[in-house]
Design a protein around this motif. Sequence first.
Motif, PDB file in Angstrom:
ATOM      1  N   THR A 132      -1.819   1.396  -3.081  1.00 16.12           N
ATOM      2  CA  THR A 132      -1.416   0.542  -1.972  1.00 16.12           C
ATOM      3  C   THR A 132      -1.366  -0.900  -2.445  1.00 16.12           C
ATOM      4  OG1 THR A 132      -2.414   2.048  -0.386  1.00 16.12           O
ATOM      5  CG2 THR A 132      -1.959  -0.189   0.376  1.00 16.12           C
ATOM      6  N   LEU A 133      -0.217  -1.524  -2.240  1.00 13.13           N
ATOM      7  CA  LEU A 133      -0.047  -2.932  -2.579  1.00 13.13           C
ATOM      8  C   LEU A 133      -0.504  -3.742  -1.375  1.00 13.13           C
ATOM      9  CD1 LEU A 133       1.033  -5.070  -4.575  1.00 13.13           C
ATOM     10  CD2 LEU A 133       3.223  -4.890  -3.390  1.00 13.13           C
TER      11      LEU A 133
ATOM     12  N   CYS B 181       1.130 -10.624   3.298  1.00 16.76           N
ATOM     13  CA  CYS B 181       2.324 -10.543   4.141  1.00 16.76           C
ATOM     14  C   CYS B 181       2.022  -9.720   5.390  1.00 16.76           C
ATOM     15  CB  CYS B 181       3.458  -9.904   3.352  1.00 16.76           C
ATOM     16  SG  CYS B 181       3.818 -10.787   1.809  1.00 16.76           S
ATOM     17  N   ALA B 182       3.018  -9.565   6.223  1.00 19.01           N
ATOM     18  CA  ALA B 182       2.865  -8.846   7.489  1.00 19.01           C
ATOM     19  C   ALA B 182       2.914  -7.338   7.311  1.00 19.01           C
ATOM     20  CB  ALA B 182       3.956  -9.287   8.459  1.00 19.01           C
ATOM     21  N   TYR B 183       2.960  -6.865   6.082  1.00 12.96           N
ATOM     22  CA  TYR B 183       3.062  -5.432   5.819  1.00 12.96           C
ATOM     23  C   TYR B 183       2.454  -5.081   4.474  1.00 12.96           C
ATOM     24  CZ  TYR B 183       7.043  -6.734   2.863  1.00 12.96           C
ATOM     25  OH  TYR B 183       7.847  -7.286   1.902  1.00 12.96           O
ATOM     26  N   GLN B 184       2.212  -3.794   4.298  1.00 12.42           N
ATOM     27  CA  GLN B 184       1.743  -3.259   3.016  1.00 12.42           C
ATOM     28  C   GLN B 184       2.361  -1.884   2.830  1.00 12.42           C
ATOM     29  OE1 GLN B 184      -2.510  -3.298   3.527  1.00 12.42           O
ATOM     30  NE2 GLN B 184      -2.563  -1.179   4.214  1.00 12.42           N
ATOM     31  N   PHE B 185       2.351  -1.404   1.581  1.00 18.58           N
ATOM     32  CA  PHE B 185       2.982  -0.130   1.252  1.00 18.58           C
ATOM     33  C   PHE B 185       2.450   0.356  -0.087  1.00 18.58           C
ATOM     34  CE2 PHE B 185       5.562  -3.650  -0.153  1.00 18.58           C
ATOM     35  CZ  PHE B 185       5.850  -3.345  -1.477  1.00 18.58           C
ATOM     36  N   ASP B 186       2.713   1.626  -0.392  1.00 20.42           N
ATOM     37  CA  ASP B 186       2.347   2.190  -1.692  1.00 20.42           C
ATOM     38  C   ASP B 186       3.435   1.867  -2.698  1.00 20.42           C
ATOM     39  OD1 ASP B 186       0.128   3.247  -0.509  1.00 20.42           O
ATOM     40  OD2 ASP B 186       0.682   5.348  -0.805  1.00 20.42           O
ATOM     41  N   VAL B 187       2.999   1.551  -3.915  1.00 17.63           N
ATOM     42  CA  VAL B 187       3.938   1.207  -4.975  1.00 17.63           C
ATOM     43  C   VAL B 187       3.568   1.980  -6.236  1.00 17.63           C
ATOM     44  CG1 VAL B 187       2.617  -0.816  -5.762  1.00 17.63           C
ATOM     45  CG2 VAL B 187       5.067  -0.733  -6.136  1.00 17.63           C
TER      46      VAL B 187
END
Length: 185
Positions: free
Chosen positions: A43-44, A48-54
């Motif tokens: 998970t990155l 910011c207003a969001y996060q995600f897997d990278v």
Amino acid sequence: MKEKITKYFALIIVFGLFSCGDESVPKPKGHLSLEYPNAKYETLKTNCAYQFDVNKSGQIKDKNCSFEINYPKMKATIYLTHKSVDNNINDLLRDAQKLTYEHVIKADDILEQPFINDKKKVYGMFYQVGGNAATNAQFYATDSTKNFITGSVYFYAKPNFDSILPAAKYLQDDMRRIMETLEWK
């Protein structure tokens, strides 16, 4: 008898000299074998207003909450752009769809795959672009009230879909993972 052996020996040498030539021998058909490591995701976490897997094999550059995920071995980059929704969701959706359909000139087909995750309030569309278009995958995702993200993959080479197919598939999977793990803060 010696004369016969000598004549046969001379004939063998003459035939041997003329039988060796520069004949071309066709090579068997082969296929380019490109193999990439199994993707390992983390998970990155960002400010910011969001996060995600990278994918850990990608090199990440943050540019004001818009990201470039560079894959040097594949000569490709996934571009993620974040925009704020401010009563302009229809304009953002139209621009994202227009960006995808600009590739219709070179594309063989464009497959649309809707994405809905009510639990995380992520709604969007994944586009798989077939053929020799500049990009072979794009998506957009939004919470429809505050955040809007577009993603696309580009290769640093003239598009030739047949030769980049393994890398294209690998990066499409990474883009799907980004979209599926997207969370708003």
